[in-house]
Design a protein around this motif. Structure first.
Motif, PDB file in Angstrom:
ATOM      1  N   ASP A  41       0.843  -1.188   0.000  1.00 31.71           N
ATOM      2  CA  ASP A  41       0.000   0.000   0.000  1.00 31.71           C
ATOM      3  C   ASP A  41       0.886   1.248   0.000  1.00 31.71           C
ATOM      4  O   ASP A  41       1.701   1.431   0.900  1.00 31.71           O
ATOM      5  N   VAL A  42       0.722   2.101  -1.001  1.00 35.34           N
ATOM      6  CA  VAL A  42       1.601   3.254  -1.186  1.00 35.34           C
ATOM      7  C   VAL A  42       0.790   4.524  -1.370  1.00 35.34           C
ATOM      8  O   VAL A  42      -0.218   4.521  -2.081  1.00 35.34           O
ATOM      9  N   VAL A  43       1.254   5.608  -0.735  1.00 28.94           N
ATOM     10  CA  VAL A  43       0.711   6.941  -1.002  1.00 28.94           C
ATOM     11  C   VAL A  43       1.848   7.766  -1.575  1.00 28.94           C
ATOM     12  O   VAL A  43       2.917   7.867  -0.979  1.00 28.94           O
ATOM     13  N   LEU A  44       1.611   8.340  -2.752  1.00 30.41           N
ATOM     14  CA  LEU A  44       2.609   9.143  -3.448  1.00 30.41           C
ATOM     15  C   LEU A  44       2.387  10.618  -3.129  1.00 30.41           C
ATOM     16  O   LEU A  44       1.252  11.099  -3.133  1.00 30.41           O
ATOM     17  N   ILE A  45       3.489  11.305  -2.889  1.00 31.23           N
ATOM     18  CA  ILE A  45       3.440  12.704  -2.462  1.00 31.23           C
ATOM     19  C   ILE A  45       4.376  13.530  -3.332  1.00 31.23           C
ATOM     20  O   ILE A  45       5.500  13.109  -3.613  1.00 31.23           O
ATOM     21  N   CYS A  46       3.910  14.696  -3.739  1.00 28.56           N
ATOM     22  CA  CYS A  46       4.776  15.693  -4.379  1.00 28.56           C
ATOM     23  C   CYS A  46       4.284  17.058  -3.896  1.00 28.56           C
ATOM     24  O   CYS A  46       3.600  17.136  -2.883  1.00 28.56           O
ATOM     25  N   ARG A  47       4.624  18.105  -4.596  1.00 24.94           N
ATOM     26  CA  ARG A  47       4.223  19.436  -4.135  1.00 24.94           C
ATOM     27  C   ARG A  47       2.718  19.635  -4.248  1.00 24.94           C
ATOM     28  O   ARG A  47       2.071  20.050  -3.298  1.00 24.94           O
ATOM     29  N   THR A  48       2.152  19.372  -5.447  1.00 24.48           N
ATOM     30  CA  THR A  48       0.724  19.608  -5.648  1.00 24.48           C
ATOM     31  C   THR A  48      -0.024  18.424  -6.242  1.00 24.48           C
ATOM     32  O   THR A  48      -1.237  18.449  -6.319  1.00 24.48           O
ATOM     33  N   GLY A  49       0.674  17.411  -6.718  1.00 22.32           N
ATOM     34  CA  GLY A  49       0.027  16.222  -7.254  1.00 22.32           C
ATOM     35  C   GLY A  49       0.432  15.829  -8.661  1.00 22.32           C
ATOM     36  O   GLY A  49       0.188  14.698  -9.073  1.00 22.32           O
ATOM     37  N   ALA A  50       1.058  16.723  -9.422  1.00 25.92           N
ATOM     38  CA  ALA A  50       1.398  16.411 -10.821  1.00 25.92           C
ATOM     39  C   ALA A  50       2.451  15.312 -10.920  1.00 25.92           C
ATOM     40  O   ALA A  50       2.279  14.337 -11.671  1.00 25.92           O
ATOM     41  N   LEU A  58      13.178  33.831 -28.398  1.00 21.79           N
ATOM     42  CA  LEU A  58      13.431  33.085 -27.165  1.00 21.79           C
ATOM     43  C   LEU A  58      12.186  33.114 -26.284  1.00 21.79           C
ATOM     44  O   LEU A  58      11.785  32.096 -25.714  1.00 21.79           O
ATOM     45  N   ALA A  59      11.568  34.301 -26.192  1.00 20.87           N
ATOM     46  CA  ALA A  59      10.338  34.430 -25.404  1.00 20.87           C
ATOM     47  C   ALA A  59       9.231  33.550 -25.984  1.00 20.87           C
ATOM     48  O   ALA A  59       8.483  32.905 -25.238  1.00 20.87           O
ATOM     49  N   ALA A  60       9.135  33.509 -27.300  1.00 18.48           N
ATOM     50  CA  ALA A  60       8.124  32.671 -27.945  1.00 18.48           C
ATOM     51  C   ALA A  60       8.379  31.189 -27.663  1.00 18.48           C
ATOM     52  O   ALA A  60       7.445  30.426 -27.395  1.00 18.48           O
ATOM     53  N   ALA A  61       9.645  30.783 -27.706  1.00 17.91           N
ATOM     54  CA  ALA A  61       9.987  29.381 -27.440  1.00 17.91           C
ATOM     55  C   ALA A  61       9.637  28.997 -26.002  1.00 17.91           C
ATOM     56  O   ALA A  61       9.102  27.908 -25.757  1.00 17.91           O
ATOM     57  N   ILE A  62       9.917  29.895 -25.059  1.00 18.03           N
ATOM     58  CA  ILE A  62       9.577  29.606 -23.657  1.00 18.03           C
ATOM     59  C   ILE A  62       8.060  29.536 -23.500  1.00 18.03           C
ATOM     60  O   ILE A  62       7.536  28.646 -22.817  1.00 18.03           O
ATOM     61  N   GLY A  63       7.334  30.440 -24.145  1.00 19.63           N
ATOM     62  CA  GLY A  63       5.865  30.392 -24.108  1.00 19.63           C
ATOM     63  C   GLY A  63       5.326  29.080 -24.662  1.00 19.63           C
ATOM     64  O   GLY A  63       4.414  28.472 -24.088  1.00 19.63           O
ATOM     65  N   ALA A  64       5.909  28.631 -25.769  1.00 18.80           N
ATOM     66  CA  ALA A  64       5.494  27.353 -26.359  1.00 18.80           C
ATOM     67  C   ALA A  64       5.799  26.198 -25.407  1.00 18.80           C
ATOM     68  O   ALA A  64       4.980  25.292 -25.227  1.00 18.80           O
ATOM     69  N   GLY A  65       6.974  26.236 -24.777  1.00 15.15           N
ATOM     70  CA  GLY A  65       7.346  25.194 -23.824  1.00 15.15           C
ATOM     71  C   GLY A  65       6.413  25.147 -22.627  1.00 15.15           C
ATOM     72  O   GLY A  65       6.018  24.068 -22.176  1.00 15.15           O
ATOM     73  N   LEU A  66       6.029  26.310 -22.117  1.00 14.22           N
ATOM     74  CA  LEU A  66       5.097  26.359 -20.984  1.00 14.22           C
ATOM     75  C   LEU A  66       3.714  25.856 -21.390  1.00 14.22           C
ATOM     76  O   LEU A  66       3.020  25.203 -20.601  1.00 14.22           O
ATOM     77  N   THR A  67       3.315  26.121 -22.627  1.00 12.67           N
ATOM     78  CA  THR A  67       2.030  25.624 -23.125  1.00 12.67           C
ATOM     79  C   THR A  67       2.048  24.100 -23.199  1.00 12.67           C
ATOM     80  O   THR A  67       1.114  23.433 -22.739  1.00 12.67           O
ATOM     81  N   ALA A 112       3.972  22.137 -21.492  1.00 15.93           N
ATOM     82  CA  ALA A 112       4.042  21.651 -20.107  1.00 15.93           C
ATOM     83  C   ALA A 112       2.647  21.598 -19.484  1.00 15.93           C
ATOM     84  O   ALA A 112       2.303  20.633 -18.796  1.00 15.93           O
ATOM     85  N   ALA A 113       1.837  22.619 -19.742  1.00 16.77           N
ATOM     86  CA  ALA A 113       0.483  22.636 -19.188  1.00 16.77           C
ATOM     87  C   ALA A 113      -0.394  21.557 -19.826  1.00 16.77           C
ATOM     88  O   ALA A 113      -1.159  20.880 -19.127  1.00 16.77           O
ATOM     89  N   THR A 172       0.519  18.710 -21.271  1.00 13.06           N
ATOM     90  CA  THR A 172       0.964  17.339 -20.993  1.00 13.06           C
ATOM     91  C   THR A 172       1.153  17.054 -19.508  1.00 13.06           C
ATOM     92  O   THR A 172       1.414  15.928 -19.123  1.00 13.06           O
ATOM     93  N   ASN A 173       1.033  18.087 -18.682  1.00 14.33           N
ATOM     94  CA  ASN A 173       1.247  17.973 -17.229  1.00 14.33           C
ATOM     95  C   ASN A 173       2.645  17.446 -16.920  1.00 14.33           C
ATOM     96  O   ASN A 173       2.847  16.670 -15.998  1.00 14.33           O
ATOM     97  N   THR A 174       3.610  17.840 -17.740  1.00  9.30           N
ATOM     98  CA  THR A 174       5.018  17.539 -17.512  1.00  9.30           C
ATOM     99  C   THR A 174       5.788  18.840 -17.708  1.00  9.30           C
ATOM    100  O   THR A 174       5.263  19.791 -18.269  1.00  9.30           O
ATOM    101  N   CYS A 175       7.011  18.879 -17.271  1.00 13.65           N
ATOM    102  CA  CYS A 175       7.784  20.117 -17.422  1.00 13.65           C
ATOM    103  C   CYS A 175       9.246  19.774 -17.680  1.00 13.65           C
ATOM    104  O   CYS A 175       9.966  19.365 -16.765  1.00 13.65           O
ATOM    105  N   MET A 176       9.661  19.947 -18.917  1.00 10.56           N
ATOM    106  CA  MET A 176      11.042  19.649 -19.289  1.00 10.56           C
ATOM    107  C   MET A 176      12.005  20.537 -18.513  1.00 10.56           C
ATOM    108  O   MET A 176      13.045  20.079 -18.040  1.00 10.56           O
TER     109      MET A 176
END
Length: 188
Positions: free
Chosen positions: A60-69, A140-149, A151-152, A154-158
């Protein structure tokens, strides 16, 4: 059975004789800063890599992180490895703390999420302001915006995965064999 468990219910279960194993999948630095008493730090990458060995070490395991992702990603890995009693602390360590549940606190470190916001913000600012001096740098700003999109969506963050590998986000490694032995012995 995979499910979410709220902080109050987990608090009651932790006090019971048949308490579940608490696996905190955050970085070692985040774990060192604050963690639930009796929890084990098994960073997400380590958990993914050694999920078969972990399956044989606990029920029996409970997984913990900051918010759940990250806990959701860990849940998928453990279920793929054949574990059936996997739960996620709903709202993560943030919800645990908000419920007034006990935390072991040590040195203060920034959460990985906060580090990502800082780095992303600095890169966007550099791209926009730097673009005034160096044409094309605004991309560069556009690339970061695309990366954040991505990330949201896929619920992952490179960026978070990369930041987690930096030296200040690591603690001394105990090795997979040692970690699995601790889980078998139930000694935090």
């Amino acid at each position: 059975m995979c499910s979410k468990i709220d902080a109050e219910s987990l608090r009651d279960r932790v006090a019971a004789p048949d308490a579940p194993r608490l696996l905190d999948v955050r970085t070692p630095a985040e774990f060192a800063a604050a963690h639930i008493p009796g929890s084990y730090n098994v960073p997400l990458d380590t958990l993914r890599e050694h999920r078969a060995e972990l399956r044989g070490s606990m029920d029996d395991v409970v997984l913990i992180c900051r918010t759940g992702a990250r806990a959701s990603q860990a849940e998928r890995a453990l279920v793929e490895a054949g574990m059936t009693k996997v739960h996620i602390l709903e709202g993560g360590i943030v919800a645990w703390e908000a419920a007034g549940a006990p935390l072991n606190r040590n040195r203060s470190r920034w959460d990985l999420e906060r580090q990502v916001r800082l780095v992303a913000g600095l890169l966007v600012l550099t791209g926009v302001v730097g673009g005034l001096l160096v044409p094309g740098l605004e991309w560069l700003a556009a690339a970061i915006g695309a990366g954040l999109t991505v990330a949201a969506l896929t619920n992952t963050c490179m960026m978070g995965m990369l930041l987690a590998k930096l030296p200040f986000n690591r603690a001394p490694a105990c090795g997979a064999e040692s970690m699995i032995a601790q889980l078998r012995d139930r000694r935090p």
